[in-house]
Write a protein that holds these residues in place. Sequence first.
Motif, PDB file in Angstrom:
ATOM      1  N   GLY A  59       0.787  -1.229   0.000  1.00  0.00           N
ATOM      2  CA  GLY A  59       0.000   0.000   0.000  1.00  0.00           C
ATOM      3  C   GLY A  59       0.816   1.273   0.000  1.00  0.00           C
ATOM      4  O   GLY A  59       0.281   2.351   0.227  1.00  0.00           O
ATOM      5  N   ARG A  60       2.114   1.167  -0.230  1.00  0.00           N
ATOM      6  CA  ARG A  60       2.959   2.356  -0.255  1.00  0.00           C
ATOM      7  C   ARG A  60       2.757   3.103  -1.563  1.00  0.00           C
ATOM      8  O   ARG A  60       2.815   2.513  -2.639  1.00  0.00           O
ATOM      9  N   PRO A  61       2.562   4.413  -1.495  1.00  0.00           N
ATOM     10  CA  PRO A  61       2.381   5.188  -2.724  1.00  0.00           C
ATOM     11  C   PRO A  61       3.563   5.082  -3.675  1.00  0.00           C
ATOM     12  O   PRO A  61       3.399   4.950  -4.868  1.00  0.00           O
ATOM     13  N   CYS A  62       4.782   5.120  -3.126  1.00  0.00           N
ATOM     14  CA  CYS A  62       5.979   5.131  -3.974  1.00  0.00           C
ATOM     15  C   CYS A  62       6.884   3.959  -3.613  1.00  0.00           C
ATOM     16  O   CYS A  62       7.260   3.785  -2.448  1.00  0.00           O
ATOM     17  N   ALA A  63       7.256   3.178  -4.609  1.00  0.00           N
ATOM     18  CA  ALA A  63       8.149   2.044  -4.404  1.00  0.00           C
ATOM     19  C   ALA A  63       9.602   2.469  -4.246  1.00  0.00           C
ATOM     20  O   ALA A  63      10.422   1.695  -3.766  1.00  0.00           O
ATOM     21  N   GLN A  64       9.934   3.696  -4.626  1.00  0.00           N
ATOM     22  CA  GLN A  64      11.323   4.152  -4.637  1.00  0.00           C
ATOM     23  C   GLN A  64      11.695   5.110  -3.509  1.00  0.00           C
ATOM     24  O   GLN A  64      12.847   5.175  -3.120  1.00  0.00           O
ATOM     25  N   HIS A  65      10.733   5.872  -3.007  1.00  0.00           N
ATOM     26  CA  HIS A  65      11.062   6.961  -2.077  1.00  0.00           C
ATOM     27  C   HIS A  65      10.227   6.899  -0.792  1.00  0.00           C
ATOM     28  O   HIS A  65       9.111   7.440  -0.748  1.00  0.00           O
ATOM     29  N   PRO A  66      10.765   6.285   0.258  1.00  0.00           N
ATOM     30  CA  PRO A  66      10.042   6.204   1.535  1.00  0.00           C
ATOM     31  C   PRO A  66       9.657   7.574   2.097  1.00  0.00           C
ATOM     32  O   PRO A  66       8.636   7.695   2.764  1.00  0.00           O
ATOM     33  N   ASP A  67      10.461   8.606   1.824  1.00  0.00           N
ATOM     34  CA  ASP A  67      10.118   9.942   2.320  1.00  0.00           C
ATOM     35  C   ASP A  67       8.782  10.411   1.762  1.00  0.00           C
ATOM     36  O   ASP A  67       7.977  11.034   2.473  1.00  0.00           O
ATOM     37  N   PHE A  68       8.522  10.118   0.496  1.00  0.00           N
ATOM     38  CA  PHE A  68       7.244  10.515  -0.074  1.00  0.00           C
ATOM     39  C   PHE A  68       6.099   9.768   0.606  1.00  0.00           C
ATOM     40  O   PHE A  68       5.034  10.336   0.852  1.00  0.00           O
ATOM     41  N   ASN A  69       6.319   8.518   0.936  1.00  0.00           N
ATOM     42  CA  ASN A  69       5.279   7.728   1.598  1.00  0.00           C
ATOM     43  C   ASN A  69       4.887   8.323   2.946  1.00  0.00           C
ATOM     44  O   ASN A  69       3.758   8.172   3.389  1.00  0.00           O
ATOM     45  N   GLU A  70       5.833   9.024   3.582  1.00  0.00           N
ATOM     46  CA  GLU A  70       5.544   9.675   4.864  1.00  0.00           C
ATOM     47  C   GLU A  70       4.626  10.883   4.703  1.00  0.00           C
ATOM     48  O   GLU A  70       3.810  11.162   5.578  1.00  0.00           O
ATOM     49  N   VAL A  71       4.759  11.611   3.610  1.00  0.00           N
ATOM     50  CA  VAL A  71       3.968  12.830   3.421  1.00  0.00           C
ATOM     51  C   VAL A  71       2.716  12.604   2.570  1.00  0.00           C
ATOM     52  O   VAL A  71       1.817  13.440   2.568  1.00  0.00           O
ATOM     53  N   ALA A  72       2.642  11.489   1.862  1.00  0.00           N
ATOM     54  CA  ALA A  72       1.505  11.220   0.973  1.00  0.00           C
ATOM     55  C   ALA A  72       0.153  11.293   1.674  1.00  0.00           C
ATOM     56  O   ALA A  72      -0.785  11.884   1.132  1.00  0.00           O
ATOM     57  N   PRO A  73       0.005  10.731   2.889  1.00  0.00           N
ATOM     58  CA  PRO A  73      -1.309  10.832   3.544  1.00  0.00           C
ATOM     59  C   PRO A  73      -1.757  12.275   3.772  1.00  0.00           C
ATOM     60  O   PRO A  73      -2.938  12.593   3.609  1.00  0.00           O
ATOM     61  N   ALA A  74      -0.829  13.151   4.118  1.00  0.00           N
ATOM     62  CA  ALA A  74      -1.183  14.564   4.328  1.00  0.00           C
ATOM     63  C   ALA A  74      -1.637  15.205   3.026  1.00  0.00           C
ATOM     64  O   ALA A  74      -2.575  16.010   3.013  1.00  0.00           O
ATOM     65  N   LEU A  75      -0.993  14.850   1.929  1.00  0.00           N
ATOM     66  CA  LEU A  75      -1.375  15.406   0.629  1.00  0.00           C
ATOM     67  C   LEU A  75      -2.754  14.909   0.202  1.00  0.00           C
ATOM     68  O   LEU A  75      -3.555  15.672  -0.331  1.00  0.00           O
TER      69      LEU A  75
END
Length: 183
Positions: A59-75
Amino acid sequence: MGREIAVLLGSPHKNGNSAQMAEALIEGLKKAGDHAVKIYAEDLQTGCCDCGGCYRAEGRPCAQHPDFNEVAPALLRADGIVFALPLYWFDFPGKLKCLIDNMYCFYATGKDIARKRAAILCCAHGDEYSLFDGVQRTYELIVQHMNWSSAAQIYIGGVEGHDGIRDTDALQRCRALGERFFR
């Protein structure tokens, strides 16, 4: 509690001119009963490489960048998105552009990111309004493509020095925008 706005900060200077514009906007949002989540692009390792791994692993938005996965829910949950940035080579600063590029995963996988309210707060050293043409057009295309509505575009030229924004009317304009962001 009001609505939530994700403020995407594009400067490496956390107290610089565009950050001060964002803080003024946030003051106005608070006065209107809304709140903001600040996301500092400079602190994130992001960027889309079109790997096709969007939302395919746990269910991670991005397979390459864990940092983006941290901010994706806020977006995703935000009712509004604000871009706050200094003008870099007639466009968005690179780290902010990488963060924006990662938002492709929402689009590619059909996540509902439409119907948000957006704004851009941008400052530059130069004082010719045409300097903002590139960033303005990019912002307008993002808003159109994502089916967002634009609350405002604030472009401030002639900003010199770390606190040069204080010599303009930008902070008052940003505070007023925050107070009427959803009106």
